[in-house]
Write an enzyme that holds these catalytic residues in place. Structure first.
Site, PDB file in Angstrom:
ATOM      1  N   TYR A 190       0.833  -1.209   0.000  1.00  0.00           N
ATOM      2  CA  TYR A 190       0.000   0.000   0.000  1.00  0.00           C
ATOM      3  C   TYR A 190       0.871   1.264   0.000  1.00  0.00           C
ATOM      4  O   TYR A 190       0.622   2.201  -0.762  1.00  0.00           O
ATOM      5  CB  TYR A 190      -0.936  -0.036   1.211  1.00  0.00           C
ATOM      6  CG  TYR A 190      -1.729   1.234   1.400  1.00  0.00           C
ATOM      7  CD1 TYR A 190      -2.838   1.518   0.597  1.00  0.00           C
ATOM      8  CD2 TYR A 190      -1.367   2.166   2.369  1.00  0.00           C
ATOM      9  CE1 TYR A 190      -3.559   2.697   0.767  1.00  0.00           C
ATOM     10  CE2 TYR A 190      -2.088   3.342   2.542  1.00  0.00           C
ATOM     11  CZ  TYR A 190      -3.181   3.593   1.744  1.00  0.00           C
ATOM     12  OH  TYR A 190      -3.881   4.760   1.906  1.00  0.00           O
ATOM     13  N   TYR A 242     -13.620  11.577  -0.290  1.00  0.00           N
ATOM     14  CA  TYR A 242     -13.885  11.305   1.136  1.00  0.00           C
ATOM     15  C   TYR A 242     -15.101  12.104   1.633  1.00  0.00           C
ATOM     16  O   TYR A 242     -16.116  12.173   0.957  1.00  0.00           O
ATOM     17  CB  TYR A 242     -12.642  11.592   1.990  1.00  0.00           C
ATOM     18  CG  TYR A 242     -11.352  11.264   1.304  1.00  0.00           C
ATOM     19  CD1 TYR A 242     -11.063   9.944   0.999  1.00  0.00           C
ATOM     20  CD2 TYR A 242     -10.462  12.252   0.905  1.00  0.00           C
ATOM     21  CE1 TYR A 242      -9.889   9.616   0.348  1.00  0.00           C
ATOM     22  CE2 TYR A 242      -9.296  11.927   0.242  1.00  0.00           C
ATOM     23  CZ  TYR A 242      -9.018  10.611  -0.028  1.00  0.00           C
ATOM     24  OH  TYR A 242      -7.878  10.303  -0.684  1.00  0.00           O
ATOM     25  N   VAL A 260      -3.404  13.044  -1.074  1.00  0.00           N
ATOM     26  CA  VAL A 260      -2.784  14.044  -0.197  1.00  0.00           C
ATOM     27  C   VAL A 260      -1.479  14.624  -0.754  1.00  0.00           C
ATOM     28  O   VAL A 260      -0.905  15.540  -0.162  1.00  0.00           O
ATOM     29  CB  VAL A 260      -2.546  13.530   1.247  1.00  0.00           C
ATOM     30  CG1 VAL A 260      -3.841  13.349   1.993  1.00  0.00           C
ATOM     31  CG2 VAL A 260      -1.693  12.280   1.262  1.00  0.00           C
TER      32      VAL A 260
HETATM   33  N1  GLN Z   1      -0.836   7.302   1.733  1.00  0.00           N
HETATM   34  C1  GLN Z   1      -1.842   8.161   2.279  1.00  0.00           C
HETATM   35  C2  GLN Z   1      -2.401   7.590   3.572  1.00  0.00           C
HETATM   36  O1  GLN Z   1      -2.647   6.438   3.639  1.00  0.00           O
HETATM   37  C3  GLN Z   1      -2.938   8.343   1.263  1.00  0.00           C
HETATM   38  C4  GLN Z   1      -4.050   9.191   1.783  1.00  0.00           C
HETATM   39  C5  GLN Z   1      -4.622  10.138   0.759  1.00  0.00           C
HETATM   40  O2  GLN Z   1      -4.041  10.448  -0.255  1.00  0.00           O
HETATM   41  N2  GLN Z   1      -5.788  10.644   1.073  1.00  0.00           N
HETATM   42  O3  GLN Z   1      -2.594   8.268   4.527  1.00  0.00           O
END
Ligand code: GLN
Length: 306
Positions: A190, A242, A260
Site C-alpha cells: 500500500y 472522502y 494528499v
Molecule cells: N498514503 C496516504 C495515507 O494512507 C494516502 C491518503 C490520501 O491520499 N488521502 O494516509
C-alpha cells in the site's frame, strides 16, 4: 471543443490568491518537502487534443489516486462479487483514515477509496499476484504512455516509518478476518502504490479511458469494459473525495479522485479527463487550489456531468 489553452492559462492566474490558504500534508514527512506554491493542470480530450499549464509535467506523489488503479486491477483480477463482499460502495462521510466507522461496521470498509477499503483491495490483488506493484506500475505506464513512471522511494519509506494509523486499520481488518495476507505485506504494498510519482499530464492521460467508455482513444483498444467504467466513475463521484465529496460535486460536478500529494484527477464522460496538482490541502485532505481551479474550469466551460 474549443482551444482550451487560453482558459487554462487564465485559471492558473485566477487561482493565485488561493495560495497560502491550505496546508501541505506533513503527516508523511517526505511530502512536506514539496514547495507549496506549485500549480499544474492538464486536460486530455477524447479527440486526442491535449492542453496543459504550469507545472503539469512535474511528477508528484499520487497517494490516494493510486486507489483507482488498484480498484481497476482488482476488478480484472478477482470476481467483482468476491470484492464487493469485503468492501462497500457507499460514501463514508468520515475522514479517509478513520477507524471509528470501521469498528462500528464490523471491519467492512464503506468504499474502496478510503484507506481501509484500499487496504482490502490491495490485499485482494496480493492474494493473486506475487508482484502486484510491478503489475500496477506496468498498468499506469501503459495507460499514460510514460515508461519512465517510478516509485518515489523516499516517500514510500517516509510513510512506512510514520504510517501508524494505517497499521492500526490493517491490524483491525486482520482481526476481523478481512485481510488474507500478512499485515506487513499489505502495508508495504500500500505504501509503495501511494508513492508512485506521476505528473498531471500522466494522470490525465491515464484517466482518459474512463472518459471514453473504457476505450483508449489513441489506439482504439477497449481497455476496460464500459459497464466497469460506469461503475468506477459512480464510485468516484460518491466516494472520490472522502467526506468532501458532496461539496466537490456541488462546486465542480465531475467524478474525480484526490490524493494528499495535492493531485485531483477527474473525467467528464464523452469529453475529456482533467488533472490538477497543487500541494496545499484543505482540512479534509483535498487540494485547496486544485479544487478552486476545477470549479473555475467546469463553470467557464459550462461542462460537468450535471
Ligand atoms: N498514503 C496516504 C495515507 O494512507 C494516502 C491518503 C490520501 O491520499 N488521502 O494516509
Amino acid at each position: 471543443m474549443n482551444d482550451l489553452q487560453p482558459l487554462l492559462d487564465e485559471i492558473a492566474e485566477a487561482v493565485k490568491p488561493e495560495f497560502g490558504k491550505g496546508k501541505v500534508a506533513d503527516y508523511i514527512p517526505a511530502l512536506a518537502r514539496v514547495p507549496a506554491d506549485r500549480f499544474g493542470m492538464a486536460v486530455c480530450g477524447i479527440d486526442g487534443r491535449e492542453w496543459r499549464t504550469g507545472d503539469a509535467l512535474m511528477p508528484f506523489s499520487i497517494q490516494s489516486i493510486s486507489k483507482v488503479f488498484t480498484l481497476l486491477t482488482a476488478l480484472e483480477t478477482i470476481h467483482p462479487d468476491e470484492l464487493w463482499q469485503r468492501v462497500g460502495r457507499e460514501p463514508s462521510g468520515t475522514p479517509f483514515n478513520s477507524l471509528m466507522q470501521l469498528e462500528n461496521e464490523g471491519g467492512i470498509p464503506r468504499n474502496p477509496f478510503i484507506n481501509a477499503g484500499a487496504l482490502v483491495v490491495t490485499d485482494a490483488i496480493a492474494a493473486h499476484s506475487a508482484s502486484p506493484v510491478p503489475h500496477l506500475l506496468n498498468m499506469v505506464r501503459r495507460l499514460s504512455g510514460n515508461p519512465g513512471i517510478v516509485i518515489d522511494e523516499e516517500v514510500a519509506r517516509s510513510e512506512a516509518e510514520h504510517g501508524h494509523r494505517n497499521a492500526a486499520i490493517a491490524h483491525f481488518l486482520k482481526a476481523q478476518g478481512n485481510l488474507k495476507s500478512e499485515v506487513t505485506r499489505v502495508l508495504h504494498l500500500y505504501f509503495r502504490q501511494c508513492a508512485i510519482a506521476m505528473s498531471a499530464m500522466d494522470l490525465a492521460r491515464a484517466f482518459l479511458p474512463l472518459a471514453n467508455e473504457g476505450v483508449i482513444p489513441a489506439t482504439g483498444e477497449q481497455r476496460f469494459p464500459p459497464l466497469r467504467v460506469k461503475r468506477v466513475n459512480s464510485i468516484l463521484l460518491t466516494c472520490g473525495l472522502y467526506d468532501g465529496v458532496g461539496n466537490f460535486a456541488f462546486r465542480v460536478g465531475i467524478p474525480a479522485k484526490s490524493g494528499v500529494g495535492g493531485g485531483i484527477v477527474g473525467v467528464i464522460p464523452g469529453k475529456f479527463s482533467v488533472c490538477v496538482w497543487s500541494p496545499e490541502l484543505d482540512n479534509l485532505g483535498n487540494s485547496h487550489v486544485g479544487t478552486a481551479a476545477l470549479e473555475l474550469f467546469t463553470r467557464k466551460t459550462g461542462l460537468s456531468i450535471f
